[in-house]
Structures are given as structure tokens and as C-alpha cells.
Write a protein that holds these residues in place. Sequence first.
Motif, mmCIF file in Angstrom:
data_model
loop_
_atom_site.group_PDB
_atom_site.id
_atom_site.type_symbol
_atom_site.label_atom_id
_atom_site.label_comp_id
_atom_site.label_asym_id
_atom_site.label_seq_id
_atom_site.Cartn_x
_atom_site.Cartn_y
_atom_site.Cartn_z
ATOM 1 N N SER A 26 35.714 34.096 47.342
ATOM 2 C CA SER A 26 36.969 34.822 47.209
ATOM 3 C C SER A 26 37.129 35.385 45.806
ATOM 4 O O SER A 26 37.514 36.551 45.613
ATOM 5 N N ALA A 27 36.804 34.574 44.804
ATOM 6 C CA ALA A 27 36.920 35.027 43.413
ATOM 7 C C ALA A 27 35.938 36.156 43.113
ATOM 8 O O ALA A 27 36.283 37.137 42.438
ATOM 9 N N ALA A 28 34.708 36.041 43.610
ATOM 10 C CA ALA A 28 33.702 37.075 43.364
ATOM 11 C C ALA A 28 34.122 38.403 43.989
ATOM 12 O O ALA A 28 33.921 39.475 43.398
ATOM 13 N N LEU A 29 34.710 38.358 45.171
ATOM 14 C CA LEU A 29 35.175 39.586 45.821
ATOM 15 C C LEU A 29 36.352 40.182 45.059
ATOM 16 O O LEU A 29 36.425 41.404 44.866
ATOM 17 N N ALA A 30 37.284 39.328 44.625
ATOM 18 C CA ALA A 30 38.434 39.823 43.877
ATOM 19 C C ALA A 30 37.991 40.497 42.582
ATOM 20 O O ALA A 30 38.545 41.529 42.171
ATOM 21 N N GLN A 31 36.978 39.936 41.928
ATOM 22 C CA GLN A 31 36.463 40.552 40.701
ATOM 23 C C GLN A 31 35.891 41.931 40.969
ATOM 24 O O GLN A 31 35.840 42.772 40.063
ATOM 25 N N ARG A 32 35.456 42.176 42.195
ATOM 26 C CA ARG A 32 34.899 43.482 42.555
ATOM 27 C C ARG A 32 35.939 44.399 43.198
ATOM 28 O O ARG A 32 35.588 45.441 43.740
ATOM 29 N N GLY A 33 37.195 43.982 43.176
ATOM 30 C CA GLY A 33 38.269 44.827 43.684
ATOM 31 C C GLY A 33 38.432 44.820 45.182
ATOM 32 O O GLY A 33 39.086 45.706 45.742
ATOM 33 N N VAL A 34 37.858 43.820 45.863
ATOM 34 C CA VAL A 34 37.989 43.719 47.319
ATOM 35 C C VAL A 34 39.213 42.858 47.640
ATOM 36 O O VAL A 34 39.295 41.709 47.201
ATOM 37 N N PRO A 92 44.255 49.691 53.258
ATOM 38 C CA PRO A 92 44.292 49.515 54.721
ATOM 39 C C PRO A 92 42.890 49.483 55.324
ATOM 40 O O PRO A 92 42.064 50.353 55.052
ATOM 41 N N GLY A 93 42.638 48.465 56.117
ATOM 42 C CA GLY A 93 41.348 48.349 56.789
ATOM 43 C C GLY A 93 40.243 47.777 55.935
ATOM 44 O O GLY A 93 39.098 47.702 56.382
ATOM 45 N N SER A 94 40.542 47.373 54.696
ATOM 46 C CA SER A 94 39.505 46.876 53.789
ATOM 47 C C SER A 94 39.660 45.403 53.438
ATOM 48 O O SER A 94 38.889 44.874 52.644
#
Length: 336
Positions: free
Chosen positions: A234-242, A212-214
Motif C-alpha cells: 500500500s505504501a509503495a503504491l501511494a508513493q507512486r501516486g496510485v 475514477p477507475g484507478s
Amino acid sequence: MSALTENGEHRGDRDGEGVPPGGGLTTGEVARRLGVAPTTVRTWDRRYGLGPDGHTGGRHRRWTAGDVARLERMCALTATGLPPAEAARLARGEEPPAVAPAGETAAGARRPPSRSRAGSGLSLGDVRQECKGVARAALRLDAAALDRLLLDAVTEHGLVAAWTEVIVPTLQAVGRKWQTSGERYVEVEHFLSWHVSGVLRRTTPDTVADRPGSTVVLACVPGENHTLALEVLSAALAQRGVPVRMFGGALPVESLVAAVRRTGPAAVGLWAQSRTTASRPLAQHVAGLEWGVRGARRKPVVLTLGPGWTGQAVAGAVRPTGLAGAVAVLESVAAR
């Protein structure tokens, strides 16, 4: 992670703050901070003279805030497609060489060709060796070879460095080729872009658990259909758990506003490839959106992404430099 200024800089990066006293950062720590592979940092040191100014005892090199700032500028310049050698010269603060007639040096001596070519005369310039293989596979429309080379680049260098140092220079070379060839080679650019998207899907987690909120919302502004760079982010953020909500190309204003209100994101990234699609009023409107209960209202951090926003400052919005800068800002905002 240190706090961010309005322009997306880490406060701890100024005036030597944020670097351990007496020691500085290791090469591995610098690489993680920049979003590139340690081998990239070492190559820039060895090949372009971008190593630490000072030396400490022992074999391990330590990087100060000034050293890191120089490397950050190198990242930003190469992200625009500037050849690494030229980017390094600017990062070191050197003046451009004197202008000489084509084929001659400033002293008048003939100089050897400095640009590398692959396939059907595709001019790549001073780039990583991997770019040449990717370019050849794209020009041959060799799907299997192209997938293999792209996967190898992402695996070896990481997504951010692979995009900045391998994929972007190749895409730009293909773009220059079709622009000067009477609209030929358009199929090569589309073919390469499609396979980059495929590799992103294969190397990115299917889902990231919501916090929530992230959440980060990513969308192209209305009228903008160039989505590839946003897919990479988007892929780079997903790889970092965002957790990311990706809406792709040309999202209508009403739909963008509805998405922001429904997700309550920590940040919104708006991509514009062209100055004709970048809309300052839209970015300001999104930055002013609020949600939540009275007394605890929240607003998103808005990032203006892409070359279309160049020279268009938006009050209250963050303008990161390059993919690595955008990843750092969004990862920090989502972690708050």
C-alpha cells in the motif's frame, strides 16, 4: 507502460521486445523497472556476476531483455527470503552444489562458517550489512536505533528494495529464532513489525487524489491477520501516486464485496499468508463482480498475493512474483 499478460508479465518483455534496439536499457532504467536502487543492480553485477552478457562501446553498460529477466528472477527469489548468493546462482541457471555432510564441502574439505550472526545468535546468512544493525536494534528492543536504521534503509535503497533486501531477511531470521527457541523472541518480532509499520506511515503520503477507475483495493482474506506485507505494498503504491483503499486484516466476505462495489476499483489485491486461509472460490467471486451502466460494465483485476496462494491457480486472477512484481502490475492496471 506495456500491456500485461494474464500472469502479470509485460508483453514487451518477451523475446527481446520492449528493450531499445541496438542499445538496451541503462542501469538506472533497469533499477526503476525492478523497483530497486541502482546501487543494488551494480552490487549484483559486481558481487554475483549478474551483469549484462554483452558489452557496448563506452563506459555505460546496457541491459538486454535476457539480462533483465535474470535480474527479475533474482528479485523474485530474494523476495522469498533466499540468501542473495543462492538466489544469484539460481538466477544464472546454475545447478545447486553437491550435498555434503554438515561442515564440509563437496570435496570433503572443511569450510569456514558462511552465516553471519548478530546479537543473541541470530543467524542472518548472506545479507546486506544493514540487516545486522536492524537485527541488533530489534534484539535490544532499542526503539530509537531501530527507527533510525529502518528510515536510513528506506531512504537509501527505496521502499521496495529496503523491504526485500533488509526488512524481510531480518524478519525471517527473527521468526526462525523464536520457532527454534521455545516461543522466545516473539516480542522481538512484534517489536520489529510495529516499527516497520511506523516507518511506512512516516514515509508515505497522507492521501493520494482519487482518479475514477484507478483505485486499488487491498485486503487480507477472512481469517488472515498478517498485514505487514500488504501495508508495504500500500505504501509503495501511494508513493507512486496510485490511490489505494487499504482494509487490513481478516476482512469478512460481505464487507469485501461491499467495498469493491462501492469503490469500483481497477484492481483488488487479496493477501493470504497461509494455505489454510487462501480461498480460490473467494478470489473467483471477486473477479466476477461487475458494476457500471449496462453496456459498459466493468470488473476488477484480481491479484492473489502472499505465500498462501502458492500452487493455487485462480482462473482470471494475476499471481505476481514478489513486491516489485505486484507494484508493477498494479501501477500498470491503475494507469489504464
